[in-house]
Design a protein around this motif. Structure first.
Motif, mmCIF file in Angstrom:
data_model
loop_
_atom_site.group_PDB
_atom_site.id
_atom_site.type_symbol
_atom_site.label_atom_id
_atom_site.label_comp_id
_atom_site.label_asym_id
_atom_site.label_seq_id
_atom_site.Cartn_x
_atom_site.Cartn_y
_atom_site.Cartn_z
ATOM 1 N N GLY A 42 -30.426 -19.129 -31.336
ATOM 2 C CA GLY A 42 -31.153 -20.111 -30.773
ATOM 3 C C GLY A 42 -30.541 -20.408 -29.336
ATOM 4 N N LYS A 43 -29.636 -19.521 -28.810
ATOM 5 C CA LYS A 43 -29.236 -19.683 -27.583
ATOM 6 C C LYS A 43 -29.494 -18.356 -26.664
ATOM 7 N N GLU A 44 -29.310 -18.771 -25.395
ATOM 8 C CA GLU A 44 -29.461 -17.661 -24.310
ATOM 9 C C GLU A 44 -28.292 -16.570 -24.302
ATOM 10 N N ARG A 45 -28.540 -15.472 -23.825
ATOM 11 C CA ARG A 45 -27.776 -14.428 -23.740
ATOM 12 C C ARG A 45 -26.743 -14.866 -22.558
ATOM 13 N N GLU A 46 -25.477 -14.903 -22.763
ATOM 14 C CA GLU A 46 -24.532 -15.265 -21.759
ATOM 15 C C GLU A 46 -23.527 -14.003 -21.351
ATOM 16 N N ALA A 47 -22.939 -14.201 -20.220
ATOM 17 C CA ALA A 47 -21.923 -13.138 -19.864
ATOM 18 C C ALA A 47 -20.674 -13.654 -20.552
ATOM 19 N N VAL A 48 -19.891 -12.691 -21.158
ATOM 20 C CA VAL A 48 -18.596 -13.024 -21.683
ATOM 21 C C VAL A 48 -17.439 -12.517 -20.790
ATOM 22 N N ALA A 61 -16.060 -15.559 -19.033
ATOM 23 C CA ALA A 61 -16.627 -17.023 -19.240
ATOM 24 C C ALA A 61 -15.287 -17.913 -19.291
ATOM 25 N N ASP A 62 -15.568 -19.361 -19.046
ATOM 26 C CA ASP A 62 -14.528 -20.354 -19.207
ATOM 27 C C ASP A 62 -14.159 -20.351 -20.548
ATOM 28 N N SER A 63 -15.368 -20.135 -21.531
ATOM 29 C CA SER A 63 -14.875 -20.489 -22.769
ATOM 30 C C SER A 63 -14.140 -19.308 -23.623
ATOM 31 N N VAL A 64 -13.924 -18.498 -22.786
ATOM 32 C CA VAL A 64 -12.952 -17.087 -23.263
ATOM 33 C C VAL A 64 -11.756 -16.764 -22.527
ATOM 34 N N LYS A 65 -11.596 -17.655 -21.681
ATOM 35 C CA LYS A 65 -10.344 -17.159 -20.641
ATOM 36 C C LYS A 65 -9.312 -17.662 -21.488
ATOM 37 N N GLY A 66 -8.294 -16.626 -21.421
ATOM 38 C CA GLY A 66 -7.132 -16.951 -21.969
ATOM 39 C C GLY A 66 -7.129 -16.366 -23.338
ATOM 40 N N ASN A 77 -14.291 7.042 -20.870
ATOM 41 C CA ASN A 77 -15.820 6.117 -20.656
ATOM 42 C C ASN A 77 -15.850 5.134 -21.521
ATOM 43 N N THR A 78 -14.809 4.486 -21.861
ATOM 44 C CA THR A 78 -15.003 3.493 -22.820
ATOM 45 C C THR A 78 -14.380 2.021 -22.278
ATOM 46 N N VAL A 79 -14.977 0.915 -22.549
ATOM 47 C CA VAL A 79 -14.683 -0.382 -22.270
ATOM 48 C C VAL A 79 -14.282 -1.077 -23.680
ATOM 49 N N TYR A 80 -13.335 -1.911 -23.474
ATOM 50 C CA TYR A 80 -13.055 -2.694 -24.679
ATOM 51 C C TYR A 80 -12.854 -4.076 -24.413
ATOM 52 N N LEU A 81 -13.204 -4.941 -25.418
ATOM 53 C CA LEU A 81 -13.027 -6.351 -25.294
ATOM 54 C C LEU A 81 -12.008 -6.763 -26.545
ATOM 55 N N GLN A 82 -10.785 -7.111 -26.142
ATOM 56 C CA GLN A 82 -9.930 -7.899 -27.067
ATOM 57 C C GLN A 82 -10.207 -9.033 -27.289
ATOM 58 N N MET A 83 -10.328 -9.651 -28.630
ATOM 59 C CA MET A 83 -10.932 -10.812 -28.755
ATOM 60 C C MET A 83 -9.807 -11.594 -29.839
ATOM 61 N N ASP A 84 -8.866 -12.362 -29.276
ATOM 62 C CA ASP A 84 -7.927 -13.234 -29.904
ATOM 63 C C ASP A 84 -8.175 -14.627 -30.126
ATOM 64 N N ARG A 85 -7.550 -15.091 -30.859
ATOM 65 C CA ARG A 85 -8.034 -16.727 -31.239
ATOM 66 C C ARG A 85 -9.392 -17.034 -31.395
ATOM 67 N N LEU A 86 -9.784 -16.160 -32.107
ATOM 68 C CA LEU A 86 -11.437 -16.406 -32.302
ATOM 69 C C LEU A 86 -11.708 -17.756 -33.092
ATOM 70 N N LYS A 87 -12.869 -18.343 -32.458
ATOM 71 C CA LYS A 87 -13.326 -19.473 -32.919
ATOM 72 C C LYS A 87 -14.776 -19.337 -33.550
ATOM 73 N N PRO A 88 -15.114 -20.107 -34.494
ATOM 74 C CA PRO A 88 -16.542 -20.012 -35.067
ATOM 75 C C PRO A 88 -17.482 -20.006 -34.097
ATOM 76 N N GLU A 89 -17.327 -20.798 -32.704
ATOM 77 C CA GLU A 89 -18.459 -20.750 -31.778
ATOM 78 C C GLU A 89 -18.473 -19.407 -30.980
ATOM 79 N N ASP A 90 -17.603 -18.502 -31.195
ATOM 80 C CA ASP A 90 -17.583 -17.247 -30.874
ATOM 81 C C ASP A 90 -18.617 -16.444 -31.650
#
Length: 125
Positions: A42-48, A61-66, A77-90
């Motif tokens: 139900g939401k638009e695609r957003e940059a992370v 994005a401000d919501s993921v900084k830190g 040729n690989t890019v990674y996204l380490q996601m810590d302290r995940l929240k339900p809104e992620d």
């Protein structure tokens, strides 16, 4: 032909961590931007988070900084996204995206011509 293949999504409890990977192929350019977008129901695609290959600059994005960290292994040729302290809104489908001949990171989805198939990330409370 540029191809992006994501992996690493899944189900995790709030406060947990996940690492997404995006394997890129078909790049023959020195200037490109690559990174991650997400789209929740139900939401638009957003940059992370995005990274410029030529400038080395990054966007978060401000919501993921830190909490999230983007990195790349040019040899693989690989890019990674380490996601810590995940929240339900992620919770969302996370897409790898890339654009060639782009030096500066851009946060608008329409700037990107190449997309992966998406990987689901679900964060339970």
């Amino acid at each position: 032909e540029v191809q992006l293949v994501e992996s690493g999504g899944g189900l995790v409890q709030a406060g947990g961590s996940l690492r997404l990977s995006c394997a890129a192929s078909g790049f023959t350019f020195d200037d490109y931007v690559i990174g991650w977008f997400r789209q929740a129901p139900g939401k638009e695609r957003e940059a992370v988070s995005l990274i410029s290959r030529s400038e080395g600059s990054t966007y978060y994005a401000d919501s993921v900084k830190g909490r999230f960290t983007i990195s790349s292994d040019n040899a693989k040729n690989t890019v990674y996204l380490q996601m810590d302290r995940l929240k339900p809104e992620d919770t969302a489908v996370y897409y790898c995206a890339a654009e060639v001949d782009l030096r500066t990171v851009a946060a608008a989805p329409y700037e990107y011509d190449y997309w992966g198939q998406g990987t689901h990330v679900t964060v339970s409370s």
